[in-house]
Design a protein around this motif. Structure first.
Motif, PDB file in Angstrom:
ATOM      1  N   LYS A 167       0.831  -1.210   0.000  1.00 55.22           N
ATOM      2  CA  LYS A 167       0.000   0.000   0.000  1.00 55.22           C
ATOM      3  C   LYS A 167       0.865   1.260   0.000  1.00 55.22           C
ATOM      4  O   LYS A 167       0.580   2.227  -0.720  1.00 55.22           O
ATOM      5  CB  LYS A 167      -0.919   0.000   1.230  1.00 55.22           C
ATOM      6  CG  LYS A 167      -2.101  -0.946   1.136  1.00 55.22           C
ATOM      7  CD  LYS A 167      -2.946  -0.856   2.412  1.00 55.22           C
ATOM      8  CE  LYS A 167      -4.153  -1.766   2.353  1.00 55.22           C
ATOM      9  NZ  LYS A 167      -4.951  -1.712   3.614  1.00 55.22           N
ATOM     10  N   LYS A 168       1.941   1.251   0.796  1.00 54.05           N
ATOM     11  CA  LYS A 168       2.824   2.413   0.856  1.00 54.05           C
ATOM     12  C   LYS A 168       3.504   2.659  -0.490  1.00 54.05           C
ATOM     13  O   LYS A 168       3.660   3.798  -0.928  1.00 54.05           O
ATOM     14  CB  LYS A 168       3.867   2.224   1.958  1.00 54.05           C
ATOM     15  CG  LYS A 168       3.302   2.327   3.375  1.00 54.05           C
ATOM     16  CD  LYS A 168       4.323   1.920   4.431  1.00 54.05           C
ATOM     17  CE  LYS A 168       5.488   2.878   4.513  1.00 54.05           C
ATOM     18  NZ  LYS A 168       6.437   2.483   5.590  1.00 54.05           N
ATOM     19  N   LYS A 180      11.909   8.170  -4.405  1.00 57.46           N
ATOM     20  CA  LYS A 180      10.818   8.842  -3.689  1.00 57.46           C
ATOM     21  C   LYS A 180      10.462   8.075  -2.415  1.00 57.46           C
ATOM     22  O   LYS A 180      10.196   8.684  -1.361  1.00 57.46           O
ATOM     23  CB  LYS A 180       9.602   8.964  -4.600  1.00 57.46           C
ATOM     24  CG  LYS A 180       9.809   9.860  -5.809  1.00 57.46           C
ATOM     25  CD  LYS A 180       9.859  11.321  -5.433  1.00 57.46           C
ATOM     26  CE  LYS A 180      10.166  12.231  -6.620  1.00 57.46           C
ATOM     27  NZ  LYS A 180       9.389  11.992  -7.840  1.00 57.46           N
ATOM     28  N   TYR A 181      10.419   6.750  -2.504  1.00 63.31           N
ATOM     29  CA  TYR A 181      10.083   5.970  -1.314  1.00 63.31           C
ATOM     30  C   TYR A 181      11.172   6.109  -0.252  1.00 63.31           C
ATOM     31  O   TYR A 181      10.877   6.169   0.946  1.00 63.31           O
ATOM     32  CB  TYR A 181       9.879   4.497  -1.672  1.00 63.31           C
ATOM     33  CG  TYR A 181       9.327   3.710  -0.512  1.00 63.31           C
ATOM     34  CD1 TYR A 181       7.976   3.770  -0.182  1.00 63.31           C
ATOM     35  CD2 TYR A 181      10.151   2.917   0.271  1.00 63.31           C
ATOM     36  CE1 TYR A 181       7.457   3.074   0.894  1.00 63.31           C
ATOM     37  CE2 TYR A 181       9.641   2.211   1.362  1.00 63.31           C
ATOM     38  CZ  TYR A 181       8.314   2.291   1.661  1.00 63.31           C
ATOM     39  OH  TYR A 181       7.809   1.603   2.749  1.00 63.31           O
ATOM     40  N   ASP A 187       0.859   4.072  -2.824  1.00 61.34           N
ATOM     41  CA  ASP A 187       0.574   5.471  -2.473  1.00 61.34           C
ATOM     42  C   ASP A 187       1.687   6.394  -2.941  1.00 61.34           C
ATOM     43  O   ASP A 187       1.418   7.513  -3.410  1.00 61.34           O
ATOM     44  CB  ASP A 187       0.394   5.605  -0.956  1.00 61.34           C
ATOM     45  CG  ASP A 187      -0.929   5.016  -0.463  1.00 61.34           C
ATOM     46  OD1 ASP A 187      -1.817   4.773  -1.304  1.00 61.34           O
ATOM     47  OD2 ASP A 187      -1.057   4.793   0.760  1.00 61.34           O
ATOM     48  N   THR A 188       2.943   5.941  -2.832  1.00 64.74           N
ATOM     49  CA  THR A 188       4.068   6.753  -3.316  1.00 64.74           C
ATOM     50  C   THR A 188       3.944   6.982  -4.814  1.00 64.74           C
ATOM     51  O   THR A 188       4.209   8.098  -5.311  1.00 64.74           O
ATOM     52  CB  THR A 188       5.408   6.063  -2.996  1.00 64.74           C
ATOM     53  OG1 THR A 188       5.519   5.884  -1.583  1.00 64.74           O
ATOM     54  CG2 THR A 188       6.585   6.897  -3.480  1.00 64.74           C
ATOM     55  N   CYS A 189       3.555   5.952  -5.547  1.00 66.27           N
ATOM     56  CA  CYS A 189       3.362   6.103  -6.997  1.00 66.27           C
ATOM     57  C   CYS A 189       2.241   7.094  -7.291  1.00 66.27           C
ATOM     58  O   CYS A 189       2.387   7.987  -8.150  1.00 66.27           O
ATOM     59  CB  CYS A 189       3.044   4.754  -7.631  1.00 66.27           C
ATOM     60  SG  CYS A 189       4.429   3.606  -7.708  1.00 66.27           S
ATOM     61  N   LYS A 190       1.136   6.965  -6.582  1.00 69.90           N
ATOM     62  CA  LYS A 190      -0.008   7.856  -6.822  1.00 69.90           C
ATOM     63  C   LYS A 190       0.346   9.313  -6.513  1.00 69.90           C
ATOM     64  O   LYS A 190       0.016  10.223  -7.278  1.00 69.90           O
ATOM     65  CB  LYS A 190      -1.192   7.415  -5.971  1.00 69.90           C
ATOM     66  CG  LYS A 190      -1.846   6.114  -6.426  1.00 69.90           C
ATOM     67  CD  LYS A 190      -2.997   5.739  -5.506  1.00 69.90           C
ATOM     68  CE  LYS A 190      -3.708   4.480  -5.974  1.00 69.90           C
ATOM     69  NZ  LYS A 190      -4.803   4.087  -5.049  1.00 69.90           N
ATOM     70  N   GLU A 191       1.025   9.526  -5.389  1.00 70.53           N
ATOM     71  CA  GLU A 191       1.354  10.891  -4.957  1.00 70.53           C
ATOM     72  C   GLU A 191       2.365  11.566  -5.870  1.00 70.53           C
ATOM     73  O   GLU A 191       2.413  12.799  -5.950  1.00 70.53           O
ATOM     74  CB  GLU A 191       1.899  10.857  -3.524  1.00 70.53           C
ATOM     75  CG  GLU A 191       0.846  10.475  -2.483  1.00 70.53           C
ATOM     76  CD  GLU A 191       1.471  10.039  -1.164  1.00 70.53           C
ATOM     77  OE1 GLU A 191       2.718  10.140  -1.033  1.00 70.53           O
ATOM     78  OE2 GLU A 191       0.725   9.568  -0.283  1.00 70.53           O
ATOM     79  N   ASN A 192       3.164  10.769  -6.579  1.00 68.26           N
ATOM     80  CA  ASN A 192       4.231  11.333  -7.411  1.00 68.26           C
ATOM     81  C   ASN A 192       4.027  11.083  -8.905  1.00 68.26           C
ATOM     82  O   ASN A 192       4.942  11.286  -9.700  1.00 68.26           O
ATOM     83  CB  ASN A 192       5.571  10.744  -6.977  1.00 68.26           C
ATOM     84  CG  ASN A 192       5.974  11.166  -5.579  1.00 68.26           C
ATOM     85  OD1 ASN A 192       6.497  12.263  -5.372  1.00 68.26           O
ATOM     86  ND2 ASN A 192       5.726  10.291  -4.604  1.00 68.26           N
ATOM     87  N   ASN A 193       2.806  10.663  -9.268  1.00 61.72           N
ATOM     88  CA  ASN A 193       2.462  10.427 -10.674  1.00 61.72           C
ATOM     89  C   ASN A 193       3.430   9.463 -11.355  1.00 61.72           C
ATOM     90  O   ASN A 193       3.863   9.679 -12.491  1.00 61.72           O
ATOM     91  CB  ASN A 193       2.415  11.750 -11.444  1.00 61.72           C
ATOM     92  CG  ASN A 193       1.317  12.670 -10.937  1.00 61.72           C
ATOM     93  OD1 ASN A 193       0.176  12.236 -10.747  1.00 61.72           O
ATOM     94  ND2 ASN A 193       1.660  13.931 -10.695  1.00 61.72           N
ATOM     95  N   GLU A 203      10.634   9.103   2.054  1.00 62.16           N
ATOM     96  CA  GLU A 203       9.400   9.199   2.839  1.00 62.16           C
ATOM     97  C   GLU A 203       9.546   8.546   4.202  1.00 62.16           C
ATOM     98  O   GLU A 203      10.319   7.605   4.375  1.00 62.16           O
ATOM     99  CB  GLU A 203       8.232   8.532   2.068  1.00 62.16           C
ATOM    100  CG  GLU A 203       7.868   9.277   0.796  1.00 62.16           C
ATOM    101  CD  GLU A 203       6.659   8.671   0.106  1.00 62.16           C
ATOM    102  OE1 GLU A 203       6.195   7.603   0.570  1.00 62.16           O
ATOM    103  OE2 GLU A 203       6.208   9.244  -0.881  1.00 62.16           O
TER     104      GLU A 203
END
Length: 346
Positions: free
Chosen positions: A274-275, A341-342, A278-284, A345
């Motif tokens: 999930k994390k 990106k991950y 979410d990282t993919c979604k938040e950073n396109n 975070e």
């Protein structure tokens, strides 16, 4: 982020073209170490030859570890045949038809190198006709035809070739104008190049990480025990950066980072997945979630060895895995972006 595609391609080309079947990885590990020296990045090595880079973060007790493996598919000499050819045994799991007609290099124990071609024992339809077409592509029906004037077992022995010598498949690495990458051993050298570039990017840009982060370059993944030992002891999250496998009825793509929900070793950690999503979604970041029924990873090996970790698996989509493979720079960049990106975070 401003990633250098040219530097990534440089790493990929260098790594892909250094032979490294499982058990014969010293040369490529030397290359990895030299690049880390050039980056002034310290590292440690394990007894099995893995290389570990540790970048300190604010929290040293809750560490993250990314892994990728430099070892590839290959073969070993099983016997010297009376006709001067070599019988072989596979190293790693691949279809024998995928290496039929492939050029290769034989590396002897005393450092000599010879070239050859992998053929069936009935390679010509003009001689064997339908038998050549219907011959089962099994190790027993394959041989290496040496590029040497040999016609007997004694001739081959005189060259210094022996049982147990490694047979390395030519990578045939190609970068196309449309940014496709075609090569053997994109599994998992594409991800090794990604991690090497990630190390370079994080250190040169002085990026502060919330957690100490390790980059574990393993060397026995293709035979099942790459990351079974020597993982940094404070690792709580272990993410294998390997590959996705696009194909029939699969959700993976050659243009995305692929996130594995389950493979042959079972489901990966749900909260960690999930994390990552979410990282993919938040950073396109373009991503796909998929399941691979005949797949295992360094994370699988670590879990099987009893490590108390939360495990995940990601990687660029690689078409025709364990054959002559293909991916795209879009998938490489997406995977790199997710790793970096991950890492930043909480």
């Amino acid at each position: 982020m401003n990633y250098s595609k040219e530097k990534i391609k440089y790493y990929l080309n260098s790594i892909l073209t250094i032979p490294s079947p499982t058990g014969y990885t010293n040369k490529i590990m030397d290359y990895i170490k030299e690049e880390l020296h050039l980056l002034s990045v310290p590292y440690t090595t394990t007894n099995k030859g893995a290389v570990i880079v540790t970048i300190k973060g604010k929290d040293d007790n809750y560490q993250r570890t990314f892994s990728a493996h430099v070892d590839t598919l290959g073969a070993m000499v099983k016997g010297l045949k009376s006709n001067g050819a070599l019988s072989i045994v596979p190293v790693g799991g691949f279809m024998m038809n995928s290496v039929e007609g492939e050029n290769c290099t034989i590396e002897t124990l005393d450092g000599k190198t010879y070239t050859g071609t992998i053929q069936t024992i009935k390679p010509s339809v003009h001689i064997s006709g339908q038998d050549a077409r219907e011959l089962k592509r099994t190790p027993e029906n394959m041989e290496v035809v040496l590029d040497e004037k040999v016609s007997s077992k004694d001739d081959v022995e005189a060259l210094g070739i022996n049982v147990g010598d490694f047979v390395c498949f030519d990578a045939r690495t190609t970068f196309t104008e449309k940014e496709f990458i075609k090569s053997r051993h994109l599994d998992d050298k594409a991800s090794v190049g990604i991690l090497l570039y990630a190390i370079k990017y994080i250190t040169e840009n002085n990026i502060e990480l919330p957690h100490t982060t390790n980059f574990f370059i393993s060397s026995y993944e293709e035979v099942g025990h790459g990351a079974a030992a020597a993982i940094p002891e404070n690792t709580k999250e272990f993410i294998s950066v390997d590959m996705g496998a696009p194909g029939l009825d699969q959700n993976s793509s050659e243009y995305s980072v692929c996130i594995c929900a389950k493979d042959s070793s079972g489901p990966y950690d749900l909260d960690l997945r999930k994390k990552l999503v979410d990282t993919c979604k938040e950073n396109n970041i373009d991503y796909k979630i998929d399941i691979y029924p005949f797949y295992g990873s360094d994370a699988s090996a670590a879990l099987g060895a009893g490590w108390d970790i939360r495990a995940g698996l990601i990687g660029p989509g690689v078409f025709a895995s364990h054959a002559y493979e293909r991916t795209h720079m879009d998938a490489v960049i997406a995977t790199l972006d997710l790793v970096i990106k991950y890492s930043t975070e909480e």
